[in-house]
Design a protein around this motif. Structure first.
Motif, short mmCIF file in Angstrom:
data_model
loop_
_atom_site.label_atom_id
_atom_site.label_comp_id
_atom_site.label_asym_id
_atom_site.label_seq_id
_atom_site.Cartn_x
_atom_site.Cartn_y
_atom_site.Cartn_z
N SER A 1 0.82 -1.21 0.00
CA SER A 1 0.00 0.00 0.00
C SER A 1 0.86 1.26 0.00
N ALA A 2 2.17 1.11 0.06
CA ALA A 2 3.08 2.28 0.05
C ALA A 2 2.78 3.17 -1.16
N GLY A 3 2.59 4.44 -0.89
CA GLY A 3 2.35 5.41 -1.95
C GLY A 3 0.92 5.49 -2.44
N ARG A 4 0.04 4.64 -1.91
CA ARG A 4 -1.36 4.70 -2.36
C ARG A 4 -1.99 6.04 -1.95
N VAL A 5 -2.86 6.53 -2.77
CA VAL A 5 -3.48 7.84 -2.53
C VAL A 5 -4.95 7.65 -2.19
N TRP A 6 -5.32 8.20 -1.05
CA TRP A 6 -6.74 8.25 -0.67
C TRP A 6 -7.26 9.62 -1.06
N ASN A 7 -8.07 9.62 -2.11
CA ASN A 7 -8.70 10.86 -2.55
C ASN A 7 -10.21 10.70 -2.47
N LEU A 8 -10.94 11.75 -2.71
CA LEU A 8 -12.39 11.70 -2.62
C LEU A 8 -12.97 10.74 -3.66
N LEU A 9 -13.94 9.95 -3.21
CA LEU A 9 -14.59 9.01 -4.11
C LEU A 9 -15.51 9.72 -5.08
N LEU A 10 -16.19 10.76 -4.62
CA LEU A 10 -17.13 11.53 -5.43
C LEU A 10 -16.57 12.92 -5.71
N PRO A 11 -17.18 13.67 -6.60
CA PRO A 11 -16.73 15.05 -6.81
C PRO A 11 -16.79 15.86 -5.52
N GLU A 12 -15.90 16.82 -5.40
CA GLU A 12 -15.79 17.60 -4.17
C GLU A 12 -17.12 18.25 -3.79
N SER A 13 -17.94 18.59 -4.77
CA SER A 13 -19.22 19.23 -4.49
C SER A 13 -20.19 18.33 -3.74
N ALA A 14 -19.90 17.02 -3.68
CA ALA A 14 -20.77 16.08 -2.98
C ALA A 14 -20.52 16.05 -1.48
N TYR A 15 -19.52 16.81 -1.03
CA TYR A 15 -19.13 16.79 0.38
C TYR A 15 -19.32 18.19 0.97
N PRO A 16 -20.32 18.39 1.82
CA PRO A 16 -20.55 19.72 2.39
C PRO A 16 -19.58 20.07 3.51
N GLU A 17 -18.85 19.09 4.04
CA GLU A 17 -17.98 19.33 5.18
C GLU A 17 -16.72 20.10 4.77
N PRO A 18 -16.21 20.94 5.64
CA PRO A 18 -14.91 21.58 5.36
C PRO A 18 -13.82 20.54 5.34
N ASP A 19 -12.78 20.79 4.55
CA ASP A 19 -11.70 19.80 4.42
C ASP A 19 -10.68 19.93 5.54
N SER A 20 -10.75 20.98 6.30
CA SER A 20 -9.77 21.16 7.38
C SER A 20 -10.44 21.85 8.56
N VAL A 21 -10.29 21.23 9.73
CA VAL A 21 -10.73 21.80 11.00
C VAL A 21 -9.53 21.76 11.92
N PRO A 22 -9.15 22.89 12.53
CA PRO A 22 -7.92 22.93 13.33
C PRO A 22 -7.82 21.85 14.40
N ALA A 23 -8.95 21.41 14.97
CA ALA A 23 -8.90 20.43 16.05
C ALA A 23 -8.67 19.01 15.56
N GLU A 24 -8.71 18.79 14.24
CA GLU A 24 -8.43 17.45 13.74
C GLU A 24 -7.00 17.06 14.09
N ALA A 25 -6.82 15.79 14.34
CA ALA A 25 -5.49 15.30 14.72
C ALA A 25 -4.67 15.00 13.47
N GLY A 26 -3.40 14.78 13.68
CA GLY A 26 -2.53 14.43 12.57
C GLY A 26 -1.87 15.63 11.94
N SER A 27 -0.81 15.38 11.19
CA SER A 27 -0.05 16.47 10.58
C SER A 27 -0.61 16.87 9.22
N LYS A 28 -1.43 16.02 8.62
CA LYS A 28 -1.99 16.28 7.29
C LYS A 28 -3.48 16.02 7.35
N VAL A 29 -4.27 17.10 7.33
CA VAL A 29 -5.71 16.94 7.56
C VAL A 29 -6.54 17.30 6.34
N THR A 30 -5.92 17.41 5.17
CA THR A 30 -6.67 17.71 3.95
C THR A 30 -6.39 16.65 2.89
#
Length: 530
Positions: free
Chosen positions: A206-235
């Motif tokens: 799975s090295a290098g595999r990319v998890w991207n959105l399954l549907l077009p971005e317009s299908a997701y009303p949620e913001p892609d970044s919230v400061p309280a999310e954990a991890g170093s890469k939240v988008t």
């Protein structure tokens, strides 16, 4: 055209309330359904009760199939207080609350140094069901027909082990070395079929595999970044490490982990002949990626939204593949979650009263040690485990000090912390109105009398983690999960009556015509039957 699996793929009053909607409908004749040859217990770790409704317009796979054609109980709950993975999984097929299984928390789970993992990776302890008490569905099945066998698989050891109880069956889980494994409790060596599956090296590949959105971005009303999310890469996109060793661990925080788990389950079903009949076998699958992703990004995140869409499709492909291997008319599914999850406190400041906070109880623990020293008591005389406190009465007796005097001080210190809603003496909870006070009821279902002394309940949506979110409270957002039965012997329909996850085991037992080997907390949900 069918899809194929991706390659990486009791209080009496309450019991009466729970069973009131489960009798045969008026005018109908009770029937005993034909016995399936395969029971599939499918648990999505952290599948909160509202997720299927929330994302239903975009669901096209297995979750959609279950919701559309299954017996769906929309008001189902883990009716215990510490809504964590281990107690949740231990209750699903045992039909009993944590006070009976004695799996009260993740800490009191499956760690067992005397049963080391066969595929060892540094830092991973041994695992077995040695702490589990009593029996479960598979024991009842095997007692009725000694030919019955079980296959249980998950990313997490506790999620694979606890639904099967103490039975020494085919129980496997994922190691961060990139391979599925088991422990010496179950086998002296990794089974041949599992070695063959591991040879595909899906974790490291799975090295290098990319998890991207399954549907077009317009299908997701949620913001892609919230400061309280954990991890170093939240988008998005989320890219798994290009280093294969790191990728074998990092893949757990992606939808690809569920694909691997389902692929391993199919390999085991095929190799072991699970579900061929004429007897009934049990296949237990727990999918963990929703939990890891939910902890990191929260239930209102774009990542969680995409994960539900992806696991829906992965389950749909799994069902299609399983139906090619086994007679679909002889398979019954039970689908649920092991707990829910709280939203990020920062997103609920204006929606909850009092406003939720992130808390730390370190100050209370430090103060408690001082109270003990000042009283001349061993500072280990109080055990702090999450949001419970237990007194070692032998150590208090040796110091000729009453534990009550110290416990009163500790309780007062807890109550002074912003974000703590209530601190109860467990002995007092036993006297509460367990119908009108669900928090008291759920604490009572968690422990047997005398096991703990203090139970601490935070305010709604307050949590003890510095980033991301978590679960483990007696509130409905942590207890609420779906329960869906689907397939052989099941009548489709939506049921809004209050039911509990301890009802799953008794329902499947009734469907199979097998007798539980002990008294249960749950009851059969007969309204699910044809």
């Amino acid at each position: 055209m069918r899809k194929t699996l991706p390659a990486a793929i009791a209080v009496a009053a309450l019991a009466a309330c729970a069973s009131s909607g489960n009798s045969t409908p008026p005018g109908a004749t009770p029937t005993t359904p034909s016995k399936p040859t395969l029971v599939v217990m499918l648990t999505l770790d952290q599948l909160r009760g509202d997720y299927i409704q929330r994302f239903r317009p975009q669901l096209t796979g297995g979750l959609a199939r279950f919701a559309n054609s299954g017996a769906w109980y929309t008001n189902a709950h883990h009716d215990h207080a510490i809504t964590e993975t281990a107690p949740g999984h231990a209750s699903l097929l045992s039909g009993r609350f944590p006070r009976s299984t004695e799996i009260a928390s993740n800490r009191a789970g499956v760690n067992d140094p005397s049963s080391p993992w066969l595929e060892f990776y540094p830092g991973e302890p041994g695992a077995s069901p040695m702490r589990f008490r009593g029996t479960g569905l598979f024991d009842w099945m095997h007692a009725a027909d000694g030919r019955s066998r079980a296959l249980s698989i998950s990313m997490k050891d506790r999620s694979a082990i606890l639904p099967i109880g103490k039975a020494k069956q085919n129980v496997v889980w994922y190691s961060t070395s990139g391979k599925f494994t088991t422990s010496t409790y179950y086998a002296s060596k990794v089974p041949g079929w599992l070695n063959a599956f591991n040879a595909r090296d899906l974790g490291r590949r799975s090295a290098g595999r990319v998890w991207n959105l399954l549907l077009p971005e317009s299908a997701y009303p949620e913001p892609d970044s919230v400061p309280a999310e954990a991890g170093s890469k939240v988008t998005f996109p989320h890219i798994i490490s290009s280093d294969s060793t790191n990728a074998a661990s990092a893949v757990r925080n992606s939808p690809f982990m569920d694909e691997m788990t389902l692929a391993a389950a199919l390999a085991g079903v095929d190799a072991l002949g699970i579900g061929k009949g004429p007897h009934t076998d049990l296949l237990n699958i727990s999918l963990s990626a929703t939990d890891v992703i939910g902890h990191t990004y929260g239930p209102d995140s774009r990542e969680l939204h995409d994960q539900i869409l992806r696991v829906d499709r992965a389950i749909g492909a799994f069902i299609d593949s399983l139906y090619k291997m086994r007679d679909s008319s002889q398979i019954v599914f039970a689908v649920t979650g092991d707990h829910g999850v709280a939203s990020l406190p920062e997103l609920n400041i204006e929606r909850a009263s009092p406003p939720p906070v992130r808390i730390s109880l370190r100050g209370v623990v430090t103060a408690a040690r001082k109270h003990l020293r000042d009283a001349g008591v061993d500072t280990t005389a109080l055990l702090f485990d999450g949001f419970t406190v237990s007194a070692d009465r032998d150590k208090f007796k040796a110091a000729k000090v009453s534990p009550d005097s110290i416990l009163d001080k500790v309780a007062a210190d807890f109550r002074a912390v912003d974000g703590v809603a209530r601190v109860d003496r467990f002995a007092d909870l036993l006297k509460r109105d367990t119908v009108g006070d669900p928090i008291a009821r759920r604490w009572n279902h968690q422990f047997y009398p005398g096991e703990i002394d203090l139970a601490i309940t935070l305010t709604r949506m307050s949590i003890g983690s510095p980033s991301g979110t978590t679960h483990g409270s007696p509130y409905d957002y942590d207890s609420h999960v779906p329960i869906i039965f689907y397939g052989a012997g099941i009548r489709p329909g939506v049921h809004a009556n209050f039911v509990r996850t301890v009802d799953i085991g008794p329902t499947l037992a009734a469907l199979l015509g097998v007798r539980p080997l002990e008294k249960l907390d749950g009851v059969p949900l007969r309204s699910a039957f044809r």
